[in-house]
Design an enzyme around this catalytic site. Sequence first.
Site, PDB file in Angstrom:
ATOM      1  N   ARG A  15       0.823  -1.218   0.000  1.00 27.91           N
ATOM      2  CA  ARG A  15       0.000   0.000   0.000  1.00 27.91           C
ATOM      3  C   ARG A  15       0.858   1.269   0.000  1.00 27.91           C
ATOM      4  O   ARG A  15       0.509   2.283   0.621  1.00 27.91           O
ATOM      5  CB  ARG A  15      -0.970  -0.001   1.182  1.00 27.91           C
ATOM      6  N   LEU A  17       1.316   3.473  -2.289  1.00 28.27           N
ATOM      7  CA  LEU A  17       0.666   4.659  -2.845  1.00 28.27           C
ATOM      8  C   LEU A  17      -0.230   5.323  -1.807  1.00 28.27           C
ATOM      9  O   LEU A  17      -0.259   6.551  -1.686  1.00 28.27           O
ATOM     10  CB  LEU A  17      -0.146   4.282  -4.086  1.00 28.27           C
ATOM     11  N   HIS A 635     -28.820   0.815   6.133  1.00 32.11           N
ATOM     12  CA  HIS A 635     -28.057   1.917   5.537  1.00 32.11           C
ATOM     13  C   HIS A 635     -27.463   1.466   4.217  1.00 32.11           C
ATOM     14  O   HIS A 635     -26.993   0.336   4.086  1.00 32.11           O
ATOM     15  CB  HIS A 635     -26.927   2.371   6.468  1.00 32.11           C
ATOM     16  N   CYS A 637     -24.815   3.039   1.082  1.00 32.07           N
ATOM     17  CA  CYS A 637     -23.945   4.164   0.736  1.00 32.07           C
ATOM     18  C   CYS A 637     -23.724   4.226  -0.758  1.00 32.07           C
ATOM     19  O   CYS A 637     -24.548   3.739  -1.522  1.00 32.07           O
ATOM     20  CB  CYS A 637     -22.644   4.120   1.525  1.00 32.07           C
ATOM     21  N   HIS A 688     -17.002  11.607   3.053  1.00 35.38           N
ATOM     22  CA  HIS A 688     -15.798  11.177   2.345  1.00 35.38           C
ATOM     23  C   HIS A 688     -14.916  12.361   1.955  1.00 35.38           C
ATOM     24  O   HIS A 688     -13.887  12.176   1.309  1.00 35.38           O
ATOM     25  CB  HIS A 688     -16.171  10.367   1.104  1.00 35.38           C
TER      26      HIS A 688
END
Length: 753
Positions: A15, A17, A635, A637, A688
Amino acid sequence: MTTSIIGFPRIGENRELKFNTEKYWRHQLTAEQLQQAAHDLRVKHWQLIKEAGIDGIPSNDFSFFDTTLDTATLFNVVPAAVKTLDLSSLDRYFALARGYQGDHGDIKALPMKKWYNTNYHYLVPQFTATTRVKLVGTKIFDEYQEARDAGIQTRPVIVGPFTFLSLSEFHDCQPADFVTDLVAAYQAVFAKLAAQGAEWIQLDEPELVKDVTGKRRELFTAIYDQLLAAKSGLKVLVQTYFGDVRDVYTDLIHLPIEGLGLDFHEGRQTAQLVQSGFPADKTLFAGVVNGKNIWRNHYAQTLALFKTLPVQHLVISTSCSLLHVPFTVANEDFPDQVKQHFAFATEKLGELTDLQASLTDPATPALARNQALFAQPRVQPNPQVHDRIAKLTADSFVRHPALAQRAQIQQAEFHLPLLPTTTIGSFPQTREVKRTRARFRKHEISQADYDHFIGEHIKEWLKWQEDIGLDVLVHGEFERNDMVEYFGQHLDGYLFSQNGWVQSYGTRGVKPPIIWGDVARKRPITVKWSTFAQRQTTKLVKGMLTGPVTILNWSFPREDISQRESTIQIALAIQDEVLDLERNGIKIIQIDEAALREKLPLRQSDWYSEYLDWAVPAFRLVHSQVKPETQIHTHMCYSEFTDIIPAIQDLDADVISFEASRSNLEILDALQKEHFQLQVGPGVYDIHSPRIPSVAEITTTIHQILEKVPEQKVWINPDCGLKTRGITEAKASVEHLTAAAQAVRAELTAKGD
C-alpha cells in the site's frame, strides 16, 4: 497466442501509494517526492508484469485517485470553480476528488458512485453548457514514456468515449453536444501516442455490457464511426468487462478495430456470441482468468472453452482489471493446503502463462498440478446449516405486523422528536484505537486492559453525543476493524488474509475476507459492547450489524455453490445476532446493506431473476422474527438507488439511511414518485470529504429534503460512517448537523403551534 492483462493493482504490494499520498495530504511529502514515489511504483509493476512473461502490458491504468477522474482532467472536463483555484494542478485534482476548504476557496468533491458491480468507486465527471472538451493533460503520454525509458513497451489504457459520456452527468446540456469535440480529443491522443512509438491503445468500454439499445446504441455508433476515421496508425483494442456485449456484438466485430476484449467469466452469452462468428482479421482478447475473485482458474475448463472458439488470433487475458484482487498470495501465512487454492493479482499472471503453455503442450506440469487440485473436494458441508435452510418456509421471510402498524407502535415506544438525529454507526478510528487493537491481537495487552480501553472510548463518545443533543446514539464501533471482516471473524466458514488489500476509492482500501466453507455463527458478536453502551445512557443506542448481502458482496465468495445459497447461510447467522440483541434490550437495530446494489446485474432484464429475487428475501430473513416494537434500520452508501426503489421498500425495514449529499438529493424525487413508505435519513453531508459543512449549509439541505419527504418520516444523519475522518472534523460536522436539525425542528414546531 499471447497473454495480456487489462490493468494491475495500483496501490502497491504494501500500500505504498496510499501511505505516500496521505503523507502528501498531511504536508509530510512534497509534490515532487510524491510524484517520484508514484513513478518508482509504476516502473516496479511494469517490470514485475514483464518478468512474469506477460506480453501485453498496460500503462495509464495507474491513478492517484481514479482513472475516470484522470480522463476528465485529461480532456478539460473540470468545473470552472476548480480551474480558478490558486493551487497546483495536483492539488486541484485532489480538490475534485476530496473537496477543498481553505484560503483559496470552498469546493465540494465531485459525486462518487460505484464502478459497475464492484466495490470500487469512481468520480463522476460534470459537463455543463460551458464545458469545452479538448486535450489538455499529459498523464497518458508521460506514463507511456516512463515505461519506454525503462525498456518496456506498453499498451496505453484510457476510459473509452462511450463509457466516459455514459458515466458523466450533464447540466443544461446532453451527451450528443460533445461527441465531435470528444472524438477530436481522443484522436489527438491517438496521434500523440503514435508519434511516441505506441503500437496499441486500449479503450475501456464496460458500458457496452449494459443494455445498449435505441438512443444509446445510436450514440455508440456515432462516436465510433467518427473516432475510427483517424487512428493515426495505432491498433485499437476495445476492451469490455463485467458482462457480455449481446446488444452490440455485431456492431463491434464490424468496426475497423484490431482487437476486441470480451469477458468470459461474467459474460453469460460471450462464448455463444463468439461461437456464432469472429472476424479473421481481428484479435480476441479472451477474459478467462477471473479478475474479481481469488480462486485458482480451472485450467481444464478454460482449455476446453478455447477449443470451441472459432478464432485465429487469440490473446489470453483477465476478465477485468486486477485492481479488484489483492497483490500477492506470497505475503500470506495460510497453510499450503489452503494457499494452493488462491491466486491474487501476481499469481494470476502465472495462470495466464500456464494456460498459454498448456495450449501448446498438454503435458505441462502446471496443468497436471491444476488437475490434481480440482480432483478433490475442497471442503466438507456443515449438515446443521443445510438442515436449517431446508426447514425455511415462505413465512420465514415475512415480518408481522405490517410497516404502518409497526411505525405507530414504535413511536409510542420511543417518543422521538420530529427530525430525530443520529449517525450511521462508526466514529474516527484513530491511530491510538488501531494501535491498541493491534496490540491486543498480538497478545501484548490483556483482555481486561483492552476492554477497559474500548469501554472508556465508548463512554467518552456517548457523553459527547448526549452533550450535543443527538437523539439516537451509537457506540462508535471502536472494537471493529472492518464492517465485514469483523463479522466474518466470528463466523464459521471464513478465512482472512493478512495483506489482502483492495482499493475501494482513492487511498481507501478494504481487505475482503474469504468465504471458504458453509457459514454459521459461532457465538454472539456484538451483544457485549452494544449492551455495555446502552447501560451507560438513558437514550436509545443502536445495535450495529452488517447485512447478509453486503457481507457476501464485500467478501470473496465461493465459486462451488451459488451466491444465493451463501447469502441465506449468512442471513441465518445474522438473524441469530439480531434476536440476541433484542433479547438483551437493544430496541433499535441497524442492519447495514451498503452493498445491496453492488452486485445488481448490469442488464435491467436480469435484476430480479438473477439477484433481487433472492437478495431482498435474504435481508428480510434477518429481521423477520423480531417484535413489532423493535425498530429495524438499514443503511446504503455510494450507489445509484433511484431505479430500485420498489426493491428497497420490499426490504421491509422501518428506517433507511443512504448517501444523498454527493448526488444532490436526486433520490428524493424517486422516493416521492414511488410513494415510498419507509422512514428515511438522506445523508445531509459528505463524510468522504474532509471539508466541514456549516450549520447554514446543512439547514438548507434539510429544507430541501422536507420539500420532498413528509417531516414525520425524515431522520437527520451523515451519509456514511465516520471511521475514516479525523476527530476534529467529525465532531464539528456532527455538531453542525445537530444544531441545524434542532433549528429546523423548532421552526416546524412553531408552525404547528
